[in-house]
Structure formats: structure tokens, C-alpha cells
Design an enzyme around this catalytic site. Structure first.
Site, PDB file in Angstrom:
ATOM      1  N   LYS A 181      45.366  34.648  53.882  1.00  0.00           N
ATOM      2  CA  LYS A 181      44.393  35.720  53.645  1.00  0.00           C
ATOM      3  C   LYS A 181      43.555  35.255  52.460  1.00  0.00           C
ATOM      4  O   LYS A 181      44.028  35.217  51.324  1.00  0.00           O
ATOM      5  CB  LYS A 181      45.127  37.018  53.320  1.00  0.00           C
ATOM      6  CG  LYS A 181      44.197  38.177  53.081  1.00  0.00           C
ATOM      7  CD  LYS A 181      44.997  39.458  52.828  1.00  0.00           C
ATOM      8  CE  LYS A 181      44.083  40.644  52.586  1.00  0.00           C
ATOM      9  NZ  LYS A 181      43.169  40.467  51.472  1.00  0.00           N
ATOM     10  N   ARG A 219      29.986  41.360  55.345  1.00  0.00           N
ATOM     11  CA  ARG A 219      30.723  42.379  56.066  1.00  0.00           C
ATOM     12  C   ARG A 219      30.088  43.757  55.919  1.00  0.00           C
ATOM     13  O   ARG A 219      30.025  44.543  56.854  1.00  0.00           O
ATOM     14  CB  ARG A 219      32.174  42.419  55.586  1.00  0.00           C
ATOM     15  CG  ARG A 219      33.124  42.946  56.647  1.00  0.00           C
ATOM     16  CD  ARG A 219      34.533  43.056  56.124  1.00  0.00           C
ATOM     17  NE  ARG A 219      34.675  44.246  55.310  1.00  0.00           N
ATOM     18  CZ  ARG A 219      34.943  45.440  55.797  1.00  0.00           C
ATOM     19  NH1 ARG A 219      35.150  45.597  57.078  1.00  0.00           N
ATOM     20  NH2 ARG A 219      35.023  46.487  55.011  1.00  0.00           N
ATOM     21  N   LYS A 245      48.808  38.076  62.955  1.00  0.00           N
ATOM     22  CA  LYS A 245      48.130  38.609  64.140  1.00  0.00           C
ATOM     23  C   LYS A 245      49.040  38.450  65.345  1.00  0.00           C
ATOM     24  O   LYS A 245      49.744  37.440  65.471  1.00  0.00           O
ATOM     25  CB  LYS A 245      46.824  37.844  64.402  1.00  0.00           C
ATOM     26  CG  LYS A 245      45.768  38.001  63.318  1.00  0.00           C
ATOM     27  CD  LYS A 245      44.586  37.063  63.583  1.00  0.00           C
ATOM     28  CE  LYS A 245      43.595  37.110  62.429  1.00  0.00           C
ATOM     29  NZ  LYS A 245      42.663  35.967  62.470  1.00  0.00           N
ATOM     30  N   CYS A 283      48.139  37.117   4.070  1.00  0.00           N
ATOM     31  CA  CYS A 283      48.048  36.895   2.623  1.00  0.00           C
ATOM     32  C   CYS A 283      47.145  37.899   1.913  1.00  0.00           C
ATOM     33  O   CYS A 283      46.957  37.813   0.700  1.00  0.00           O
ATOM     34  CB  CYS A 283      47.566  35.479   2.347  1.00  0.00           C
ATOM     35  SG  CYS A 283      45.840  35.239   2.824  1.00  0.00           S
ATOM     36  N   CYS A 293      40.431  33.982   7.714  1.00  0.00           N
ATOM     37  CA  CYS A 293      41.023  34.076   6.392  1.00  0.00           C
ATOM     38  C   CYS A 293      40.659  32.774   5.673  1.00  0.00           C
ATOM     39  O   CYS A 293      41.024  31.696   6.128  1.00  0.00           O
ATOM     40  CB  CYS A 293      42.534  34.226   6.495  1.00  0.00           C
ATOM     41  SG  CYS A 293      43.348  33.943   4.920  1.00  0.00           S
TER      42      CYS A 293
HETATM   43 ZN   LIG Z   1      45.518  34.693   5.036  1.00  0.00          ZN
END
Ligand SMILES: [Zn+2]
Length: 657
Positions: free
Chosen positions: A112, A133, A279, A398, A411
Site C-alpha cells: 500500500k 483521485r 485483494k 550555569c 550559553c
Molecule cells: Zn551555561
């Protein structure tokens, strides 16, 4: 004039046959050069005469763009199929049918496809029309677009009026190729195929290299097909591309084993399937059973477990990576997806959260894609209780104030942020990086806590006495780590580049960079333009690399590493003048004595260019255990193959073994 038209007919036929032989049968019947010559002759004749035959292969490149799609009725209704999610439901379907009437039949089992179904109409041996379709009765006319599909025949040997149904798909390898160059990356092959086919400009459709898998005959004016098997054979005979998998079973019980088999194998296919279609083989029985209000009774779609589902977003955890980049990780209400319980998913960065408008408390769609952490796709439902996700101001590790770039939060505390340090050092020590055994996350955390180990060079300053005093460290373990650290002082340049942990620089790119620049110094001086000129390096990675070396902390860290005596060796640009120099080589299957990465690096030392897929231009395929479709393709294309023993022989010749 008539002569020219005749010649055009002849050329159309030869060129089309050659394309089909190449794309459908993987079996070229003429050289590229010969093909180009005939094709050019045809283009020239079309210009001269002003005539383009309806099945001319020149239409494969796409004609003028449309203003809009025109709707048209299907010759015969396209039904959708009733669905089953379990084997029990297949048994129910079978007994429901047996209750309607007694019958004796075999069943066909096939893929399928997860693509876009279309119906293609042929008359007098020539393609007339292709429709999507739509609602099954009326679809959109995509004839010009469909004509560009490389594996769709524009003419047939069969001359009757007939409608062939099949699925337009984009191969995953084509999607990857497209995404390689694309600024806006496509996430899903199904949407990519639909977007390409339903593009008003057929040239764009042509550029996406779609394929068409045929699987049914929806209408035939004159001929009656007695079974699915007959239909299948007919499609093959008419040179349609059909899936390799097509089985006839004598009982429903036998379907179970195919469900189990294909559910595993489907992840190795180069296209998406989301189930199997079952089928009743006999068309007569199918017709006698007729239809429910919506579906034909004689067919059933079995769907594999969804790879997409929805669940509640409970919260966000911000993770700090080795470069200081913050990544939002979604905490989810646990949900089953493809047989595993999913509790977390990624939301790439803060922009991604804004773009997807995700809030905590929302019901969100998640998708699992090949073995990676699931991703949040979009919001399914939001509620009035849902809360905005706040942008963090401080590092969760931190508590330093974050800085923001175009896409990400960082950071900046490279020297003091524990999460960054541990991430950086464990990556540095990793197997494909400096390969220092024994430096697990836990050990690195300990080293950082006890001795403040934070930059690469610090690792090389560790002493036996220091390590020995750590909890759980005996003599042997201590010595092993020290030996590993000492041995890493002469790393392969590509391994060192990878070990630096630059965003987006994986092992493969590190090898390319090593070969191209030859030293860390040269690489650190590279401009974006220099990097863009290197094949396989995307713009975003070029920026990441330049930014990495622009950072003073990073430069100092590398400098200290060299000061302490780390000396990379670059063997990548001293490739040997072997018989593989400049040859395109593909590796397939598992090797006994080498990992894939080792084998690739050895081949590169021999001067070979390693590629991932087999094509006409492939020079050699190294075949390991359980080689699959690549081997088949190599055989079909007549590409030379060697086994592992022969590969080892070549290596021995150049003292690489
Ligand atoms: Zn940090």
C-alpha cells in the site's frame, strides 16, 4: 513533411523504450551519448515541423505552466478501500464476505503505497489523460505533469481504451537529493510527491524526479481481466513500473507472515509504504461481492501502526549542548508509537516553537522518522488552559545570561558551564573522534568536579595519581585511560576535526574538510566562499565552521592542544595511485573485518570516490553479507562487483592490510 513525422514517430519510440529500460527495468539498452543524440534529433524535428506527438518523450521535461487545474470526471470511479489495523480485522473481513456468499479464491497481497493515487487513461496506445483521485468521481487534470514522470510510459503496445491506476511517489533517495540543495527542506516524501505533481508548472514537476507505480486496471473497454494476477502480468508486459512485491496466497491465514515480514522490510525500501493491500484474486468474485456504501468488498487495506500520533505536551526542558546551544526538548504524556513508548520529542529551537505555535498543555502531533528522536509536527488542539512557552533568559546549567543568534539561544560561558564542558569533552573522546576509551560521561563529570578539567588540553595534563584517587579507579582502569589519552596525541586529521564538535560537522564532512584543507590551520582560515566551493557542504555548515573558528575560546582551545603536543596526521590527501583512483565505488551489505566507516576511509585512501547509490556511472560495488537491492541493481546495470576477500586483496597490494 510526412517523412519527418514518420521519423519523429520512430525516434519517440526508440527514446521512450530506452528510458523505460533505464527507469523501469534498471537495464539500459543504449549509452547516454547515443540517447542524447537521438533525443536532440527529435527536438530539432519538433522545432522544424511545429508538431509534438502526444507520446513524445520531449514532454518529460515539462511544457508551459498552467493557470489552474481543470477538473474532470473519471471514466470509472476510483474507490478508497476499507481499512484493517490488525490481523483479526482481516479475518473479520473474510468471514463477512463468506457470509454474503460462498466462494473459493486466492488472494493477492501487495504494497500500500504512501503517495498520491492517479488514474492514467490510454487510448489507441497513447496516453490521453491523467487525473488525481479527487473525490473518486471527479479529479484534477494533471496530464502535463504526469507526462514528466520518468517511469510512466507515454505509449503502450496495447491499443485498447484503458485506465491504469497507480501511485505517484518520490523516492526517498530523490527526496534526500532534493533536500541537499534546497533552502526550504521537504519533510515527507508523500507531501513532496503531491506538491510536485500538483504544481501548475510541469517543469517543476519534471525537476523532482517522481515515479509512478502501477497496480490496477480501473477500466478496460474491450478486454476482461479475470484476476489480479492477470492485471499484474499485463502491467508488467506493458512496461509499467510495478512493485517487486506481489504475492498470491491461497488463504487469508497466509497473509499474516507477509504482514510481519513487510512491516520490518519496509524501512529498507527507497519509497514510503504504509501497509498492504489485500485483494480477492478473482475479479468475478470481486464483482459478485459488490460494494458497501463506500468500499468495494473484494479489497482491503491493512495499515501498519501509524508513525504519527498525537499526545499532550506537558512541558519543555532546555538542554545545553557541547557548543552552548540550547535545544528545547518536549516532555510528552507517554504514548505508543510504532511499538515503543514515546515520552520526549524535539522542538529544534525557539523559532521552531514560535513557528509551530506550540503551547504547554496543547495536544500535539508527533512523528517518528527512522530511528531518531520523534519530532513535534504541529498542534492538534489547543485549549484555554494552555500556556505560552517562555523563552529562557539564563542557562539552566550555569545560570549565565543567554545570548541569541538568528536561530538559536546560546550559553556563552564556555569555560564554566558544566553541561557544555561535559558534552564537549565526551564528544572529543568519542570513538570516531579521538577514540579515548573509558572517558564516559560519568568519568568526565568526575574529572570536571575534582580537577576542573574543562578544555581539551586539560585531559593531557591528568596524572596517574590524580586519576587513581577517583572513586572506582583501580590501577588497570587508570592506566588504560592514560594510555588512551597518550595514543590520541597523533590523531588522523579528519578525526580531530570531527572531535572539535563543530555544529553540523559529522564524520563524513570532517573527512571531506581534511582532504580539502589539509590542516586545522588552513581550515580555520577558510572563508564562507572557500567552504561553499567544497562539494557536499551546505551553506549553513559553512557558516557554522567559520563562526566556530572566529570564536576566541575555540581558537585558544585548539592552540593549547597543539602546545601540549597533539599532532594530527593527514593521510587523506596522500591517496595512493591505485586502480581505484577516481573510481566511483559503492559499499553494500555488511563486511566481516571492517565497519562501514573504516571501509569507506580505506577506499578513500585508495583514491576512490564513495557514493551511496548504484547508478550507471558506478565503477565498482563492494559486496558484503546480506547485500540487498544495490547488488540487484549493480547486476542489472552490469556494474563490476567484488567481495570482501577481493577487497582485502586490493588493500594488501598497497600495504593497507
Ligand atoms: Zn551555561
Amino acid at each position: 513533411m510526412q517523412d519527418k513525422i514518420e521519423r519523429m514517430k520512430e525516434l519517440s519510440k526508440i527514446v521512450s523504450e530506452a528510458s523505460i529500460a533505464y527507469y523501469v527495468n534498471d537495464n539500459p539498452i543504449m549509452s547516454d551519448k547515443q540517447w542524447d543524440k537521438l533525443y536532440s534529433e527529435l527536438v530539432l524535428l519538433e522545432k522544424e515541423t511545429g508538431v509534438v506527438l502526444p507520446d513524445s518523450p520531449t514532454q518529460k521535461i515539462g511544457g508551459d505552466a498552467l493557470d489552474k487545474f481543470v477538473k474532470a470526471s473519471h471514466v470509472s470511479k476510483l474507490y478508497s478501500l476499507d481499512k484493517a489495523q490488525s490481523f483479526e480485522e482481516i479475518l473479520d473481513w473474510q468471514s463477512r464476505n463468506q457470509n454474503i456468499m460462498n466462494f473459493d479464491t486466492t488472494y493477492s497481497v501487495e504494497y500500500k503505497f504512501d503517495g498520491l493515487p492517479i488514474a492514467v487513461e490510454y487510448d489507441n496506445g497513447v496516453i490521453v489523460r491523467a487525473l488525481t483521485r479527487g473525490n473518486g468521481e471527479v479529479g484534477e487534470d494533471v496530464t502535463l505533469q504526469a507526462k514528466t514522470i520518468r517511469s510512466l510510459p507515454l505509449s503502450l503496445a496495447y491499443k485498447g481504451h484503458i485506465v491504469v491506476q497507480g501511485e505517484v511517489i518520490m523516492k526517498l533517495s530523490e527526496l534526500a537529493k532534493f533536500n541537499n540543495d534546497a533552502e526550504e527542506k521537504l519533510k515527507n516524501a508523500r507531501n513532496a510527491a503531491a506538491g510536485a505533481l500538483r504544481n501548475l508548472d510541469p517543469k517543476i514537476t519534471a525537476s523532482r524526479n517522481l515515479d509512478f507505480f502501477a497496480y490496477n486496471i480501473n477500466y478496460s473497454e474491450t478486454d476482461y481481466f479475470e484476476s489480479q494476477q492477470q492485471i499484474h502480468d499485463f502491467l508488467v508486459e506493458q512496461k509499467f513500473l510495478v512493485a517487486k512485491f506481489f504475492e498470491i496466497v491461497s488463504s487469508v491465514e497466509q497473509i499474516k507472515k507477509f504482514i510481519d515480514k513487510i512491516d520490518v522490510e519496509r524501512h529498507k525500501l527507497d519509497f514510503l509504504i504504509d501497509g498492504l493491500v489485500i485483494k480477492i484474486n478473482s475479479k468475478k468474485v470481486q464483482e459478485e461481492l459488490g460494494f458497501t456504501a463506500k468500499f468495494p468488498r473484494g479489497m482491503l487495506a491493512y495499515k501498519f501502526d501509524a508513525e504519527e500520533t498525537d499526545t499532550k505536551l506537558l512541558g519543555i526542558t532546555w538542554q545545553v549542548g557541547r557548543t552552548g546551544k540550547l535545544t528545547p526538548v518536549a516532555e510528552l504524556e507517554p504514548v505508543e508509537l510504532c511499538g515503543v513508548t514515546v515520552k520526549r520529542a524535539t522542538l529544534n529551537n525557539f523559532n521552531d516553537i514560535l513557528r509551530k505555535k506550540v503551547k504547554i498543555g496543547d495536544q500535539v502531533f508527533i512523528r517518528r522518522s527512522n530511528e531518531v528522536i520523534p519530532e513535534i509536527l504541529s498542534v492538534a488542539r489547543t485549549s484555554s488552559d494552555s500556556k505560552e512557552i517562555e523563552k529562557p533568559e539564563f542557562c539552566p546549567s550555569c545560570h549565565t545570561r543567554l545570548i541569541e543568534t538568528v536561530a538559536n539561544l546560546y550559553c556563552p560561558n564556555h569555560i564554566g558551564c558544566k553541561k557544555q564542558i561535559v558534552g564537549r569533552l565526551t564528544h572529543f573522546a568519542g570513538r570516531q573522534a579521538m577514540n579515548i576509551e573509558g572517558l564516559s560521561i560519568k568519568t568526565v563529570e568526575l574529572l570536571h568536579e575534582k580537577f576542573g578539567t574543562s578544555v581539551f588540553a586539560d585531559l593531557y595534563k591528568l596524572t596517574f595519581d590524580e586519576l587513581f584517587e577517583l572513586e572506582g579507579f583501580k590501577e588497570k582502569k587508570t592506566q588504560n585511560i592514560l594510555d588512551g589519552i597518550a595514543a590520541s596525541k597523533k590523531p588522523e586529521l579528519s578525526n580531530l576535526i570531527y572531535a572539535l564538535g563543530i555544529d553540523g560537522v559529522g564524520q563524513k564532512m570532517a573527512r571531506t574538510l581534511a582532504a580539502q584543507f589539509g590542516s586545522i590551520e588552513k581550515l580555520s582560515e577558510a572563508t564562507i566562499a572557500d567552504l561553499d566551493a567544497v562539494p557536499d557542504i551546505a551553506e549553513i555548515s559553512a557558516t557554522d565552521i567559520v563562526e566556530y573558528f572566529a570564536d576566541e575560546f575555540n581558537r585558544k582551545q585548539i592552540e593549547d592542544l597543539f602546545k601540549i603536543g597533539v599532532e594530527p596526521i593527514n593521510s587523506s590527501n596522500s591517496s595512493i595511485e591505485s586502480e581505484l583512483l577516481g573510481k566511483k565505488v559503492v559499499l553494500t551489505g555488511g563486511l566481516d573485518n571492517f565497519s562501514r566507516i573504516e571501509a569507506t576511509s580505506l577506499l578513500e585512501k585508495l583514491g576512490a570516490v564513495c557514493t551511496s547509490s548504484v547508478s550507471k556511472s558506478t565503477d565498482l560495488v563492494v559486496v558484503g553479507k546480506d547485500a540487498g537491492s544495490k547488488l540487484d541493481k549493480a547486476m542489472a546495470l552490469g556494474v563490476k562487483t567484488i567481495n570482501e576477500a577481493e577487497f582485502v586483496e586490493i588493500l594488501k597490494k598497497y600495504s593497507l592490510r
